[in-house]
Structure formats: structure tokens, C-alpha cells
Enzyme design. Sequence first.
Site, short mmCIF file in Angstrom:
data_model
loop_
_atom_site.label_atom_id
_atom_site.label_comp_id
_atom_site.label_asym_id
_atom_site.label_seq_id
_atom_site.Cartn_x
_atom_site.Cartn_y
_atom_site.Cartn_z
N TYR A 1 39.91 17.77 -23.98
CA TYR A 1 38.59 18.13 -24.50
C TYR A 1 38.69 19.38 -25.34
O TYR A 1 39.26 20.40 -24.90
CB TYR A 1 37.70 18.38 -23.27
CG TYR A 1 36.24 18.63 -23.56
CD1 TYR A 1 35.52 17.82 -24.43
CD2 TYR A 1 35.57 19.67 -22.91
CE1 TYR A 1 34.17 18.06 -24.65
CE2 TYR A 1 34.21 19.90 -23.12
CZ TYR A 1 33.52 19.10 -24.00
OH TYR A 1 32.19 19.33 -24.21
N LEU B 1 0.84 -1.20 0.00
CA LEU B 1 0.00 0.00 0.00
C LEU B 1 0.88 1.25 0.00
O LEU B 1 1.73 1.42 0.88
CB LEU B 1 -0.92 0.01 1.22
CG LEU B 1 -1.82 -1.22 1.38
CD1 LEU B 1 -2.84 -0.98 2.49
CD2 LEU B 1 -2.54 -1.55 0.07
N ALA C 1 53.64 18.17 -10.24
CA ALA C 1 52.55 19.04 -9.78
C ALA C 1 52.04 19.90 -10.93
O ALA C 1 52.82 20.37 -11.75
CB ALA C 1 53.04 19.91 -8.64
N ARG D 1 2.08 14.95 6.48
CA ARG D 1 2.98 15.45 7.52
C ARG D 1 4.46 15.46 7.09
O ARG D 1 5.30 16.01 7.78
CB ARG D 1 2.82 14.62 8.80
CG ARG D 1 1.59 15.01 9.59
CD ARG D 1 1.31 14.03 10.71
NE ARG D 1 0.74 12.78 10.21
CZ ARG D 1 0.59 11.69 10.95
NH1 ARG D 1 1.01 11.67 12.21
NH2 ARG D 1 0.06 10.59 10.43
C1 UD1 Z 1 -3.51 1.71 9.76
C2 UD1 Z 1 -4.37 0.62 10.38
C3 UD1 Z 1 -4.11 0.58 11.89
C4 UD1 Z 1 -2.64 0.37 12.17
C5 UD1 Z 1 -1.81 1.43 11.45
C6 UD1 Z 1 -0.34 1.09 11.56
C7 UD1 Z 1 -6.41 0.50 9.07
C8 UD1 Z 1 -7.84 0.89 8.98
N1 UD1 Z 1 -5.76 0.92 10.13
O1 UD1 Z 1 -3.95 2.94 10.28
O2 UD1 Z 1 -4.87 -0.45 12.47
O3 UD1 Z 1 -2.40 0.42 13.56
O4 UD1 Z 1 -2.13 1.47 10.05
O5 UD1 Z 1 0.42 2.15 11.05
O6 UD1 Z 1 -5.94 -0.21 8.21
N2 UD1 Z 1 -3.21 3.73 2.26
C9 UD1 Z 1 -3.56 3.65 0.93
N3 UD1 Z 1 -4.80 4.03 0.55
C10 UD1 Z 1 -5.74 4.44 1.45
C11 UD1 Z 1 -5.37 4.53 2.80
C12 UD1 Z 1 -4.10 4.16 3.18
O7 UD1 Z 1 -2.75 3.28 0.09
O8 UD1 Z 1 -6.85 4.75 1.01
C13 UD1 Z 1 -1.85 3.34 2.66
C14 UD1 Z 1 -1.03 4.48 3.19
O9 UD1 Z 1 -0.28 5.07 2.16
C15 UD1 Z 1 -0.15 3.79 4.22
C16 UD1 Z 1 -0.98 2.62 4.69
O10 UD1 Z 1 -1.96 2.40 3.70
O11 UD1 Z 1 1.02 3.28 3.64
C17 UD1 Z 1 -1.63 2.89 6.03
O12 UD1 Z 1 -2.46 3.99 5.93
P1 UD1 Z 1 -2.64 5.02 7.09
O13 UD1 Z 1 -3.60 6.04 6.70
O14 UD1 Z 1 -1.32 5.44 7.60
O15 UD1 Z 1 -3.33 4.07 8.17
P2 UD1 Z 1 -3.62 4.39 9.67
O16 UD1 Z 1 -4.84 5.19 9.77
O17 UD1 Z 1 -2.38 4.90 10.30
#
Ligand code: UD1
Length: 462
Positions: free
Chosen positions: A395, A8, A388, A15
Site C-alpha cells: 500500500y 407488531l 519470520a 425497560r
Molecule cells: C399483550 C397481550 C396479552 C399477552 C401479552 C403477551 C394485548 C392487549 N395484550 O400484552 O394478552 O399476554 O401481550 O406478551 O394484546 N405493540 C404495538 N403497538 C401498540 C402496543 C403494542 O406495536 O400500540 C406491540 C409491542 O411492540 C409488542 C406487542 O405489541 O411487540 C405486545 O405489546 P405489549 O405492550 O408488550 O403487550 P402486553 O401489554 O404485554
Amino acid sequence: MALEVIILAAGQGTRMKSALPKVLHPVAGKPMVGHVIDTASGLLPTKTHVVIGHGSSLLQDFLSRNYLSTDEQPCRNLIIAEQTEQLGTGHAVDQAMPSVDNDSTVLVLYGDVPMIRQDTLEQMVAVAKHQKLALLTVEVADSTGYGRIVRNASGAVEAIVEHKDANAEQLAIKEINTGILALPASWLKDWLPKLSSDNAQGEYYLTDIIEMAAKLDLPITAIQPSCEEEVQGVNNRLQLAELERWHQRQQANHWMTLGVTLLDPNRVDFRGDVHIEQDVSVDVNVIFEGRVRIGTSVTIGANCILKDCEIADGTVIKPNSMIDGSRIDEDCEIGPYARLRPGTVLAADAKVGNFVETKKTTVGEGSKINHLSYVGDAIVGCGVNIGAGTITCNYDGVNKFQTDIGDGAFIGSNTSLVAPVKVGKGATTGAGSTITKEIPEGALGVARGRQTNLTSWKRPTK
Ligand code: UD1
Ligand code: CA
């Protein structure tokens, strides 16, 4: 059973405050998502799906440059899935599902959790292959923001509750979801369409599948990583820097264990594929980049940058030297303040001293370029002494030309060698000469204005 990995990487990473997508920010010189893909590839998956969204064109560029072959045929079987709207982790995984085989095992990874280890993932996959759900969880002191692992009275995992949806009792749970899980693809195919976004964040949570599995009495196995850093996600540049330092210290410890002296293990950086033999000594602020091979008993002084190079046994590199794309044989002496550019090859016992730049140049055994010179596109024989201030004028503004210097030649200080040009074996150039024609073997080439002394000359007075 075949393994498919889904990474993912569609989130924005607000941030980070950056125009660069979060997962392209580097740890040890390599984008975070690159670490994840490389680690996953150690599991030999049949396919690796990367879900991209924010900054997708930059990500696509990175992936195609590094992981797809040029004829559009994916090597390593990397598949890109676009998630145009970030509707949650469940929705993100769903974007990859159309190209996931029904009878495979799926491993879900995060592109912003770069330090995950292959052996941890192997454990998870081994569990999931036996028709179980493997979940990577960890106990943390501060569980703020994470999904909490809810267990029943007998200790079995029942559900994951996201921080924003948790009650007071659940908020107190210290065991959290790392986000990494593995399970049979067919289960995901069943459950993902059933996810609802009726929760505090209005998102399709991947974590809701845990409760689905528990309700069906399917086995859920929680596995723990070897350390917290392994599952540390990066949300801002502070966390990125912390993870970088941790990773660097791990590598420093590794090399010290194998017999390398690091004068300060907190002041050396390994960014790439580095191998160092025993009894090498590395002073502070040395950076290794790319593919680097260091032989035994090499000494590396402070502030050196060694990139894509091979350094053989016993060579001494003095402070503030940069070596890039070069091969150095045994017992050479380099620096201080030397710059060896790509295509430099030094035979054994060669010396390249301060403020010397070399490029596409072979220097023979025992030859010396001790001070203030530029030697490019040259072949320097054995036992040559280059004075030296010597410059190869290689070139003409359009083309590059070669300079050949025979064995045992002596190049006087401040010689300009206008290439293409040859200096024969044992030949000498007079200091300050501009050499445009071949000097035969053993001859002296002098090409400079003759000195005249005007004895009657008077210095102007005020
Ligand atoms: C998620 C988990 C949480 C866990 C935490 C660990 C869920 C609902 N929650 O929360 O339980 O403790 O990670 O860090 O899964 N991403 C996508 N598409 C989206 C949303 C997210 O690609 O629509 C990717 C983000 O880029 C990231 C990862 O998924 O790499 C996690 O997404 P993030 O929004 O950080 O999840 P959390 O809310 O932190
Ligand atoms: Ca997160």
C-alpha cells in the site's frame, strides 16, 4: 388461501433502557424482528406487514437494508405500516389492515418474541384456514402481567382478560395469552373498528376480539407451543440474555447430536448460518459468525472466531485465531494467534502460524508462513517458505499492489517485499532484504547494507 403476516413492533421497550428500538436488539447476532420475519417467511406468506412506531427510522433502515430490494420493489413482499401513537395491540394491527386482502388468513406475531417456531405457526395457520380463530396459549407458573385465557364450564375459550382488568378469580388462571393468533382477515376487518379503549389501560386491546368471536359462536382453537421459550417475549436485557443462552444451548445440543464434540456446550456461540460435519472438535469460547462451513475432523482451539469461512476436512485451528472471509482447504494448520482476513485462500497442507496476518492472499499447497508476518494482496505458490517478519508492502497510501511469489521460493526472515513485485520460482531472498525488483527464477535477491566491522572502535565510557 393466501396468508398474510402482521408483525407488531411499534412498542417502545422502555425497560431495555436503550437508544436502540427493542426489536433491533440481537439474539444470536440477528435483531429479534429479523428472526420473526425469517421464521414467518418459511410459511410463504403473500405479504408480511411490519407495524413500526418507536425508533421507526432505525427500524426502517434495518428493514430496507435486509428485506427490501434496492429498486424500492419489496422482495418477500414486506410492507411497513406506521403506528404513530401506540394505542394498543388492536390499534397496531389495524394500521396494517388497509393493505391486507379481505379473503386472506392473517397471522399476528410479535417482533419481541424471536424464538417462535415455524411448525407451531404452521399448525395455527392450518386451523385458521378452516374459518377458525387459532390462539397460541401456554400454562405458566407465574402469570403476572399476561392476559388470562378465560374458559367456560365446558372448557371452550370465552375471552382474554388482561392482568390489569382481571378479577381475583381470573388472576388465578395460569393459562396465558402469548399474543400470537391467526384468523380470517374478514373477521379482523369486522371487529377491529368495534374495539373500545374503555379498560384499565385505555388501550385498544386486540385480545377483545376473542370475546367477540365467542359471542358469535365461532370456533376458537387454543394451540400450545413446544416449549415456553418459544413464546418468551423480551422486555429487558435480563430476559434477552436468558433467551440468548437458551437458544445457544439448543444449537449446541443440535451439533452434538450430529457428531460434533463441544468441550463445553455452554461456552460456544453460533451466530449465523453454520454447518459442521462429524468428528469436529470445538474447544471453549469459540464463536461462529455469518455463513460458516466446517468439514469433518477439523479441530478448533480455544477462543477462535470463525466468520464467513469454509474450512475443509482435517484442518487444525489453534487457539486465539480469527478467520474471516476465508477458504481453507484440507489439513491446514492455523495459529495460534493467526489472523486471516477476507480474501484469504489456503490450499491443502498450508501452515499459517502465530502473529501472522493475511489478506486477499492465495497460499499454495504445503506453503508455510509460520511466524510474525503480514501477507496482503499476494499470490504465494506451492511449497513456499516465508520467513519470520516478512512484510508485503502492498500500500502506498492510495493504491494497493500485488506480490507474486513463485513455487518453491524461500523468503528470508525480515524481508520487505515492496509491491508490485515478483519473486520467481525457486528464488531466495536474503534475510533483511528490501526487495523492490523482480527476482528471476532460482536466483538469490539480496538488498541490504553490507556489514562492516570496525575493529578499532571503542565503546564510550562514563
Ligand atoms: C399483550 C397481550 C396479552 C399477552 C401479552 C403477551 C394485548 C392487549 N395484550 O400484552 O394478552 O399476554 O401481550 O406478551 O394484546 N405493540 C404495538 N403497538 C401498540 C402496543 C403494542 O406495536 O400500540 C406491540 C409491542 O411492540 C409488542 C406487542 O405489541 O411487540 C405486545 O405489546 P405489549 O405492550 O408488550 O403487550 P402486553 O401489554 O404485554
Ligand atoms: Ca409484553
